[in-house]
Design an enzyme around this catalytic site. Structure first.
Site, short mmCIF file in Angstrom:
data_model
loop_
_atom_site.label_atom_id
_atom_site.label_comp_id
_atom_site.label_asym_id
_atom_site.label_seq_id
_atom_site.Cartn_x
_atom_site.Cartn_y
_atom_site.Cartn_z
N ARG A 282 47.74 21.11 -3.88
CA ARG A 282 48.83 20.32 -4.44
C ARG A 282 49.86 21.20 -5.16
O ARG A 282 51.06 21.01 -5.03
CB ARG A 282 48.28 19.27 -5.41
N ALA A 283 49.34 22.19 -5.91
CA ALA A 283 50.25 23.05 -6.66
C ALA A 283 51.12 23.89 -5.72
O ALA A 283 52.31 24.10 -5.97
CB ALA A 283 49.44 23.97 -7.60
#
Ligand SMILES: [Zn+2]
Length: 350
Positions: A282-283
């Site tokens: 996600r990051a």
């Protein structure tokens, strides 16, 4: 009654990360919002509220209570779909994005809206009373003191933000409407922190500190005093700057879909995240999106190292474990070294 004049966004001294974090989310709401942390008196609320003046226009379906995005039938609310099925032509209407406040006292019903079950049972007709999430569609949803809001409400709002819809169910009857918004939360960490599980669901985060440079501090005071003594006159003097920023944002939004992130940009993103030991994808995805939005903000159609440098801290700061006695979660020299090593490692340019 006339709206109170707010301190102009362009007159906020310094605080570049906070301003950038907000602007990037306006360009790409898919970044996932921004959490702004800082002590009292660091212009957090001012920055969010003053953003209102420079927000862009977009095309909505005329007459829709949720201002569905015109021309995207797959995202239409039940009312717009019904109208479409009846063969009605849905007209577009230009509406301006705005900042919608979520009061801390809001109940779950107030946030998600309510279904009139009596009406459903008696008339067989779905009647939905829209809540804050309906008002937030296509806008910025602002929660001041987000750390003081009930955890289950924060959860509900973050779920809605992630899915882009609000789903309400009562006694087996359900109603779904689009709820695509940019979530902006501000908080003073001295008044308690946000649960770690909620923290990293914000796309970006910024730690705001008061300016320490005496020259900048003096400028903060000078501007504030000038504004307070005659807000209207001060705001009038800032018109040009504000118009220029609004225009720049509009240009960035138009440019954004064609911004390219080449393999080199993806490599840089992945390497930075691996270097700092951030788990999950996600990051990585958020950093690539933030870097793309940053390129658009700077008027470029290709992501470069500078975009990653400028956005990495916004993406990383709330995802890294802070070591004791460190002011910043992210060591800027370490980031610089990491990006520098990449250049040496990468293939030579053609
Ligand atoms: Zn609609």
């Amino acid at each position: 009654m006339a709206e109170p004049v707010v301190f102009p966004f362009t007159s906020i001294v310094g605080q570049d990360d906070m301003k950038r974090g907000l602007l990037l989310n306006v360009i790409d709401p898919g970044i996932g919002g921004v959490l702004i942390k800082g002590e009292k008196g660091t212009a957090k609320s001012t920055a969010v509220r003053s953003l209102d003046r420079v927000l862009p226009m977009h095309e909505a379906v005329k007459g829709c209570p949720f201002r569905c995005q015109h021309g995207r039938p797959e995202r239409y609310c039940p009312y717009c779909r019904e109208r479409m099925e009846r063969g009605e032509a849905l007209e577009p209407e230009m509406v301006r994005m705005k900042v919608v406040d979520l009061p801390l006292s809001a109940t779950e019903d107030r946030v998600s809206g309510t279904l009139d079950i009596e009406r459903v049972l008696k008339a067989g007709e779905k009647r939905f009373e829209p809540g804050v999430l309906a008002a937030a569609n296509g806008n910025i949803l602002y929660i001041d003191e987000v750390n003081l809001l009930d955890d289950h409400l924060v959860d509900l709002i973050l779920d809605s933000a992630a899915m882009g819809v609000n789903y309400v169910e009562r006694e087996g009857v359900s109603f779904t409407h689009p709820a695509r918004f940019v979530l902006v939360g501000t908080m003073n960490p001295e008044e308690g922190d946000l649960r770690p599980q909620l923290l990293d669901r914000f796309g970006l985060s910024v730690d705001v500190r008061g300016e320490r440079d005496p020259k900048l501090r003096a400028e903060v005071v000078r501007r504030r005093v000038a504004f307070d003594s005659d807000p209207e006159a001060y705001a009038a003097k800032c018109q040009k700057e504000l118009d220029a920023l609004a225009e720049r944002l509009e240009g960035a939004i138009a440019l954004h879909p064609s911004v390219e992130a080449g393999d080199d940009a993806v490599d840089m993103v992945v390497s930075v995240m691996a270097h700092f030991g951030v788990d999950g994808h996600r990051a990585d995805i958020t950093l690539l999106k933030a870097a793309k939005a940053n390129a658009a903000l700077e008027g470029r159609s290709k992501v470069d190292k500078g975009d990653i440098r400028r956005t990495a801290e916004l993406v990383l700061s709330h995802r890294l474990k802070r070591r004791p006695f460190e002011e910043r979660a992210l060591d800027r020299e370490e980031l610089e070294a990491c990006l520098g090593n990449l250049r040496r490692r990468s293939r030579s340019p053609p």
